[in-house]
Design an enzyme around this catalytic site. Structure first.
Site, PDB file in Angstrom:
ATOM      1  N   LYS A  52      22.008  36.406  60.993  1.00 58.13           N
ATOM      2  CA  LYS A  52      21.759  37.721  61.611  1.00 58.13           C
ATOM      3  C   LYS A  52      23.066  38.500  61.732  1.00 58.13           C
ATOM      4  O   LYS A  52      23.129  39.688  61.414  1.00 58.13           O
ATOM      5  CB  LYS A  52      21.088  37.539  62.980  1.00 58.13           C
ATOM      6  CG  LYS A  52      19.642  37.070  62.876  1.00 58.13           C
ATOM      7  CD  LYS A  52      19.044  36.617  64.207  1.00 58.13           C
ATOM      8  CE  LYS A  52      17.651  36.037  63.994  1.00 58.13           C
ATOM      9  NZ  LYS A  52      17.016  35.540  65.217  1.00 58.13           N
ATOM     10  N   GLN A  96      18.388  34.047  71.298  1.00 58.82           N
ATOM     11  CA  GLN A  96      17.807  33.131  70.319  1.00 58.82           C
ATOM     12  C   GLN A  96      17.009  32.032  71.013  1.00 58.82           C
ATOM     13  O   GLN A  96      17.475  31.412  71.969  1.00 58.82           O
ATOM     14  CB  GLN A  96      18.932  32.525  69.437  1.00 58.82           C
ATOM     15  CG  GLN A  96      18.435  31.698  68.268  1.00 58.82           C
ATOM     16  CD  GLN A  96      17.700  32.517  67.199  1.00 58.82           C
ATOM     17  OE1 GLN A  96      17.904  33.712  67.060  1.00 58.82           O
ATOM     18  NE2 GLN A  96      16.846  31.867  66.446  1.00 58.82           N
ATOM     19  N   ASP A 119      13.619  42.012  69.159  1.00 57.68           N
ATOM     20  CA  ASP A 119      12.787  40.890  68.705  1.00 57.68           C
ATOM     21  C   ASP A 119      11.301  41.215  68.860  1.00 57.68           C
ATOM     22  O   ASP A 119      10.458  40.531  68.273  1.00 57.68           O
ATOM     23  CB  ASP A 119      13.067  39.645  69.566  1.00 57.68           C
ATOM     24  CG  ASP A 119      13.958  38.633  68.865  1.00 57.68           C
ATOM     25  OD1 ASP A 119      13.963  38.610  67.619  1.00 57.68           O
ATOM     26  OD2 ASP A 119      14.634  37.870  69.579  1.00 57.68           O
TER      27      ASP A 119
HETATM   28  N1  GUN Z   1      13.652  31.526  67.175  1.00 57.01           N
HETATM   29  C1  GUN Z   1      12.935  31.433  66.037  1.00 57.01           C
HETATM   30  N2  GUN Z   1      12.686  32.676  65.542  1.00 57.01           N
HETATM   31  C2  GUN Z   1      13.263  33.540  66.405  1.00 57.01           C
HETATM   32  C3  GUN Z   1      13.357  34.958  66.419  1.00 57.01           C
HETATM   33  O1  GUN Z   1      12.832  35.678  65.563  1.00 57.01           O
HETATM   34  N3  GUN Z   1      14.048  35.478  67.459  1.00 57.01           N
HETATM   35  C4  GUN Z   1      14.603  34.721  68.443  1.00 57.01           C
HETATM   36  N4  GUN Z   1      15.246  35.334  69.436  1.00 57.01           N
HETATM   37  N5  GUN Z   1      14.528  33.401  68.437  1.00 57.01           N
HETATM   38  C5  GUN Z   1      13.863  32.819  67.430  1.00 57.01           C
END
Ligand code: GUN
Length: 294
Positions: A52, A96, A119
């Site tokens: 990311k 996350q 998100d």
């Molecule tokens: N864990 C697995 N996929 C995601 C996501 O798209 N965003 C976040 N914050 N955590 C995750």
């Protein structure tokens, strides 16, 4: 059978976003700024967050990575969320998941200002999505829908079977696939661990979205000729063929299923790369205050 090349589509969208960012900056606008909060050292989370941050650089965003050790308290994490909510330079941020067991993911998610929730996990964004209102769409469902749109795959009136009912993928993608529009207008069936006769249900599907996290779950004898298969699985399994010592395994037994499909996404290189560009798109929208203007 034709492959849906998520990597190529994601590269194209990254270019589109980079161009828009360059124009914003050239006309004196603010550089979009994404923050990511990472707790602990889970291998999968480390990889996703690094990716990311790297993608932010590629498209011209600012990014900030905030790290905490596994033993961070819920109060400390809530204080961090509150600081990010109040920081005018941060357009959007993510925490996350998964978080350590002593921290409530629900509490943390609800504490995030929904206007910065890129998100799309906050109840306000999930609720607005369900109502078909403008919102931050969660990244993986948005990426799946964007792939179907860019490949011009007809979904109207089709039977879409979603395997999995997670808050992150199964639930939201089932809502998006049944919503009015194209992609959309599907008759949706959601299957999960308690569903009976999954094979029979899958055999009726025109579109299957597999998001169970069970490697190789969908076999050749569960898919009808001409189906569209979207594989969301990304389970890390040990491998002696890669440098890292693991490989990503999808939920679809590709070699059996692919010959029967009209379209199929590979793993890796299908849905995965789209997830990150969806997050970038949300951050761009957050920076432009396009969804929430206040
Ligand atoms: N864990 C697995 N996929 C995601 C996501 O798209 N965003 C976040 N914050 N955590 C995750």
């Amino acid at each position: 059978m034709q492959l849906i090349d998520g990597k190529a589509v994601a590269a194209q969208i990254k270019q589109e976003i980079a161009q828009e960012v360059a124009e914003i900056i050239a006309t004196g606008g603010k550089t979009p700024h994404l923050a990511a909060v990472l707790v602990g050292h889970d291998g999968g989370s480390e990889t996703y967050v690094a990716s990311k941050v790297r993608t932010c650089e590629e498209v011209g965003f600012k990014s900030t990575l905030i790290r905490y050790e596994e033993d961070v308290t819920e109060e400390e994490l809530l204080a961090c969320v509150s600081r990010l909510n109040d920081d005018p330079d941060i357009d959007g941020f993510i925490v996350q998941l998964p978080l350590p067991k002593h921290i409530s993911e629900e509490k943390i998610t609800e504490a995030i200002d929904y206007r910065k929730d890129v998100d799309g996990f906050h109840p306000v964004n999930v609720g607005r999505m369900s109502l078909g209102m403008p919102c931050f769409l969660s990244a993986t469902p948005a990426g799946i829908v964007e792939l179907l749109r860019r490949y011009d795959i007809e979904t109207r009136g089709r039977h879409c079977v979603v395997l999995g009912r997670s808050n992150i993928v199964g639930k939201p993608v089932s809502v998006l696939m049944m919503q009015k529009g194209n992609p959309g207008d599907c008759t949706v069936t959601v299957c999960h661990s308690r569903t009976k006769n999954i094979r029979e249900i899958c055999l009726q599907a025109d579109i299957i979205i597999a998001a169970l996290g069970v490697p190789g779950f969908l076999k050749g004898d569960m898919v009808k000729e001409g189906a569209v298969v979207i594989d969301v699985g990304t389970t890390r399994v040990p491998s002696d063929k890669t440098k890292s010592g693991f490989r990503l395994a999808g939920d679809v037994l590709f070699d059996e299923v692919a010959p029967k499909c009209s379209w199929i996404t590979p793993v890796p290189g299908g849905v995965g790369p789209m997830t990150i560009v969806s997050l970038m798109r949300n951050t761009l929208l957050a920076g432009k205050k396009e969804i929430y203007s206040h």
